[in-house]
Design a protein around this motif. Structure first.
Motif, PDB file in Angstrom:
ATOM      1  N   GLY A  36      37.268  46.608  38.766  1.00 38.04           N
ATOM      2  CA  GLY A  36      38.254  45.717  39.365  1.00 38.04           C
ATOM      3  C   GLY A  36      39.630  46.258  39.067  1.00 38.04           C
ATOM      4  O   GLY A  36      39.803  46.977  38.089  1.00 38.04           O
ATOM      5  N   ALA A  40      42.387  41.882  37.291  1.00 36.88           N
ATOM      6  CA  ALA A  40      41.294  41.213  37.997  1.00 36.88           C
ATOM      7  C   ALA A  40      40.546  40.247  37.086  1.00 36.88           C
ATOM      8  O   ALA A  40      39.799  39.399  37.557  1.00 36.88           O
ATOM      9  N   GLY A 203      37.603  40.779  41.534  1.00 37.05           N
ATOM     10  CA  GLY A 203      38.894  40.857  42.205  1.00 37.05           C
ATOM     11  C   GLY A 203      39.557  39.516  42.048  1.00 37.05           C
ATOM     12  O   GLY A 203      38.948  38.494  42.364  1.00 37.05           O
ATOM     13  N   ARG A 204      40.756  39.506  41.500  1.00 30.28           N
ATOM     14  CA  ARG A 204      41.482  38.256  41.289  1.00 30.28           C
ATOM     15  C   ARG A 204      40.612  37.199  40.606  1.00 30.28           C
ATOM     16  O   ARG A 204      40.591  36.047  41.000  1.00 30.28           O
ATOM     17  N   THR A 293      37.524  46.593  48.535  1.00 31.06           N
ATOM     18  CA  THR A 293      38.818  45.980  48.242  1.00 31.06           C
ATOM     19  C   THR A 293      39.664  45.856  49.498  1.00 31.06           C
ATOM     20  O   THR A 293      40.447  44.934  49.626  1.00 31.06           O
ATOM     21  N   PHE A 299      43.781  41.377  47.982  1.00 28.21           N
ATOM     22  CA  PHE A 299      43.966  42.598  47.226  1.00 28.21           C
ATOM     23  C   PHE A 299      44.987  43.503  47.827  1.00 28.21           C
ATOM     24  O   PHE A 299      45.803  44.079  47.168  1.00 28.21           O
ATOM     25  N   SER A 304      48.132  45.826  42.565  1.00 36.69           N
ATOM     26  CA  SER A 304      47.896  45.755  41.122  1.00 36.69           C
ATOM     27  C   SER A 304      49.032  45.023  40.454  1.00 36.69           C
ATOM     28  O   SER A 304      49.865  45.607  39.777  1.00 36.69           O
TER      29      SER A 304
END
Lengths: 311, 241
Positions: A36, A40, A203-204, A293, A299, A304
């Protein structure tokens, strides 16, 4: 069987949700890559599993028990969270001894690990004189002190030299082959691809994938075929006739997209096209990851965002 | 998980940090040095208290004791060190109890030795002026002085755990002891008598006339220390590492 079970984990810092209803299992006997982007929630999840942070909701168990209830936990779980955590004024050996003492691990085991991690020659030097790579090795030695069934490493290849990277790869493979449960976070795709059997992708703060690595790649990267011929005109004609999408490269080889090598090989043979080279092009983890992603719109908008707890 | 291995680990952590050993040495050095100087000073003051004069090194010495307590806790706090500790010992209450014990025992032993040596050195200088001290008073001074130094180290340890910072603890406590207590202390109201350092230092005097006696004064300091340690333990148990 010692697996890590994360059940419906949520962690909020103020109004920001770092981990969002996350559930997954890490099984023994294989290396699970934990992927990730920065922020993340990988490190947060590891801290929650170790009982270091309190989850807003949800729970995690290791071998069916919450970490905080483990008796002398280093014998069951070893973790490397942050290579900078060792106090700079202690020697590497003393650092390990302080960890070992509380879990009744003898100094003999400390010396064994210093040897195994290649730190024996600097064991009596202060940690502040260590390079990042040496600190990583010290952190890994700390994680392995109690010969644990479960090993969790957060970005272990950080700062390692090429020999170190090969060493950690072989170490992880060996630990998994011994039937241990290995969870390794990383944001280096090629590195992860070299040791992981299984992937958990975040992710997140949400679970994006929990699949074997091969399946993950195959599901996301269409197979391609590399081909070289002495008769490009014939090749082009045959491919076009069968509706294949081909691309010629500067050095003269062609890439046939979305095609399997068996099909293209048969095609060339029956059409009598002279083939100099024919190979299947395996999808890489990096391609598969980027594909995943890219499909996550959130994303793409925030590639980032820096997250303090990830530091 | 039993207590003994955890205590052993905590003691090892203190022994293996040169700065902490240095702070303990400084408790001894500062106290005896200032007591020695006091021993050769003017003794004609009508308020002259030979016991307090001989043990006056405890006042500067307590700065070193406070530093020891604060640093013993703050050495865990930088760069995720506490996470490493709690991963090895997830029972945080037990860990904190071991930490406190590993601070208390060396602080008390060094404190007792320090107070004893300071008294001997200062008496050598004071000569006749200190001849009125009874054995009982001197024993009280030494035991009280050693205990006081330990309590101040623990007070700082508790605050450092609560504030999660050694620097914050020292910048709170040292000015407090040097300035607040020193300056407003001489204005001797009943409230200031109950400040942790003022109360605990009654035990260092031959004669005392405030609200608090030597042991009740030390008990007040012990209450302050207990409160700081409880607050520190609460913080250690409640907060994310």
């Amino acid at each position: 069987m010692t697996s890590i079970d994360v059940q419906d984990f949520t962690k909020e810092y103020g109004t920001r949700r770092a981990v969002d209803h996350l559930s997954f299992r890490v099984l023994p006997g294989r290396v699970t890559g934990f992927l990730g982007p920065n922020g993340a929630g990988k490190s947060t999840t590891m801290r929650l599993v170790l009982g270091l942070d309190r989850p807003t909701s949800g729970s995690a168990t290791i071998g069916g028990r919450a970490y905080a209830t483990l008796h002398e936990p280093l014998h069951q779980v070893g973790a490397l969270l942050d290579a900078q955590a060792a106090h700079g004024s202690r020697t590497g050996r003393d650092h390990l001894r302080t960890l070992a003492a509380g879990n009744r691990i003898p100094d003999r085991r400390v010396d064994e690990l210093l040897e195994e991690t290649g730190l024996a020659s600097v064991a009596r030097r202060r940690v502040r004189t260590y390079s990042l790579g040496m600190r990583q090795r010290l952190g890994i030695a700390g994680a392995l002190l109690g010969d644990p069934e479960v090993v969790m490493l957060d970005e272990p290849s950080n700062g390692l030299d090429p020999e170190g990277i090969i060493w950690i790869r072989e170490l992880l493979r060996r630990l998994a082959a011994e039937g241990r449960t290995i969870l390794v976070s990383s944001h280096l795709m090629n590195e992860t691809a070299s040791f992981a059997d299984h992937l958990v992708v975040l992710g997140r703060g949400r679970l994006l994938a929990d699949t074997p690595m091969r399946e993950f790649i195959h599901a996301r990267v269409r197979p391609r075929v590399r081909i070289r011929t002495s008769d490009p005109t014939a090749l082009k004609a045959v491919l076009a006739r069968h509706g294949h999408d081909a691309e010629q490269h500067e050095d003269g080889h062609w890439t046939v997209h979305h095609a399997r090598v068996d099909d293209i090989g048969r095609l060339m043979s029956s059409a009598g096209v002279p083939v100099l080279e024919l190979a299947a092009v395996e999808g890489t983890l990096e391609q598969a990851y980027l594909d995943l992603t890219a499909s996550e719109a959130e994303f793409a908008a925030h590639p980032s965002a820096t997250q303090p707890q990830e530091a | 998980m039993s207590f003994a291995p955890v205590l052993r680990a905590e003691w090892l952590k203190i022994r293996t940090l040169r700065s902490l050993c240095g702070a303990l040495l400084a408790v001894f050095a500062a106290t005896t040095a200032f007591s020695a100087i006091a021993g050769v000073s003017e003794t004609s003051d009508p308020e002259f208290d030979p016991l307090f004069m001989a043990l006056s090194g405890v006042a500067p010495g307590q700065i070193a004791a406070i530093s020891f307590g604060a640093m013993a806790v703050s050495s865990e706090l930088h760069g995720g060190g506490l996470r490493l500790t709690f991963a090895a010992v997830p029972q945080r209450g037990r860990w904190f109890a071991a930490k406190v014990t590993a601070i208390a025992v060396p602080a008390l032993l060094v404190g007792l030795l320090t107070a004893f040596v300071a008294l001997v050195v200062a008496r050598a200088g004071l000569g006749e002026a200190a001849s009125g001290l009874t054995v009982e008073e001197q024993l009280r001074g030494v035991v009280g002085g050693g205990t006081y130094l330990m309590l101040m180290a623990l007070f700082a340890a508790g605050l450092a755990a609560l504030l999660r910072s050694g620097v914050a603890t020292l910048s709170l406590l040292i000015p407090f002891i040097l300035v607040v207590s020193f300056v407003i202390g001489d204005a001797a109201g009943t409230v200031t008598d109950f400040l942790p350092d003022r109360a605990g230092q009654v035990v260092l005097h031959q004669t005392y006339d405030g609200t608090l006696g030597p042991w009740s004064g030390l008990a007040v300091t012990a209450l302050w220390t207990a409160a700081a340690l409880l607050a520190g333990a609460w913080s250690v148990r409640r907060r994310d590492a």
